[in-house]
Scaffold this active site. Structure first.
Site, PDB file in Angstrom:
ATOM      1  CB  THR A 107       8.005  68.985  -3.717  1.00 48.35           C
ATOM      2  OG1 THR A 107       7.519  68.416  -2.484  1.00 48.35           O
ATOM      3  CG2 THR A 107       8.872  67.970  -4.428  1.00 48.35           C
ATOM      4  CG  ASP A 203      11.436  74.568  11.871  1.00 48.76           C
ATOM      5  OD1 ASP A 203      10.685  74.143  12.777  1.00 48.76           O
ATOM      6  OD2 ASP A 203      11.592  73.978  10.796  1.00 48.76           O
TER       7      ASP A 203
END
Ligand code: URA
Length: 214
Positions: A107, A203
């Site tokens: 999400t 990342d």
């Protein structure tokens, strides 16, 4: 909200090596640390000070000291921890509070999983450390958390920001009656479909600390 990109050859030089996929974790950690110190210099331009009278060996004069309450530095776990030493080098007397926020990779929404902060942040200047302002969800939630507790001046230090993240922050914090500044080494092009900053550096948490599974 104000976004300030720090234009300086040393910032650009360190950021370039950080971005490179071939840079190993020890080098990445050292460069992130150095880069934060450079960004912190700009980010603390409005740190509150009070006038003091002092004596030099030669004469009486006036100067300034950091005001109380002390500034609060808030690294967002986990990747923000890699920015803490670089920040504290410049503000050694600041206090540190911790905020653990995690992004749901499907999400892309942020939620709080850990928190160690004073209940009352009235009158506190807060310096939030979060290396990547990507979708903006984490930083918006963190800033809201701090202002809900009374923080009245927020500066976020991010190694990189994406335009989408800045726009979301602007939108979500539009009702906030507290000055918010984002200080960064670069505004990158965009987010990709996985929510990564492009060209970015990958990342940040994994590059600082390796891949943690579980
Ligand atoms: N978080 C990261 O560590 N990197 C990105 O590019 C986006 C979010």
């Amino acid at each position: 909200m104000r976004t300030e990109v720090v234009h300086h050859p040393l910032v650009a030089h360190k950021l370039t090596t950080l971005r490179e996929a071939s840079t190993d974790s020890p080098t990445f950690r050292r460069l992130a640390d150095e880069l934060v110190t450079l960004l912190a210099y700009e980010a603390t331009r409005e740190v509150r000070v009070t006038d003091v009278d002092i004596e030099t060996p030669v004469a009486a004069t006036t100067g300034v000291r950091l005001a109380t309450p002390k500034p609060l530095v808030v690294p967002i776990l986990r990747a923000g921890l890699g920015m803490l030493d670089g920040m504290m080098r410049l503000l050694p007397t600041a206090e540190v509070g911790f905020l653990g926020m995690i992004r749901n990779e499907e999400t892309l929404e942020a939620s709080t999983y850990a928190e160690r902060l004073p209940e009352d942040l009235s009158g506190r200047q807060c310096y939030v450390l979060d290396p990547m302002l990507a979708t903006g969800g984490t930083l918006a939630a963190a800033i809201r958390f701090l202002t809900d507790r009374g923080a009245d001046h927020i500066t976020a230090i991010c190694l990189l920001v994406a335009p989408e993240g800045c726009e979301r922050l602007e939108r979500e914090l539009a009702d906030l009656d507290v000055p918010v500044t984002v200080v960064t080494a670069a505004m990158d092009e965009r987010l990709n479909e996985l929510g990564y900053i492009v060209p970015g550096l990958g990342d940040a948490g994994d590059r600082l600390y390796g891949v943690a599974h579980g």
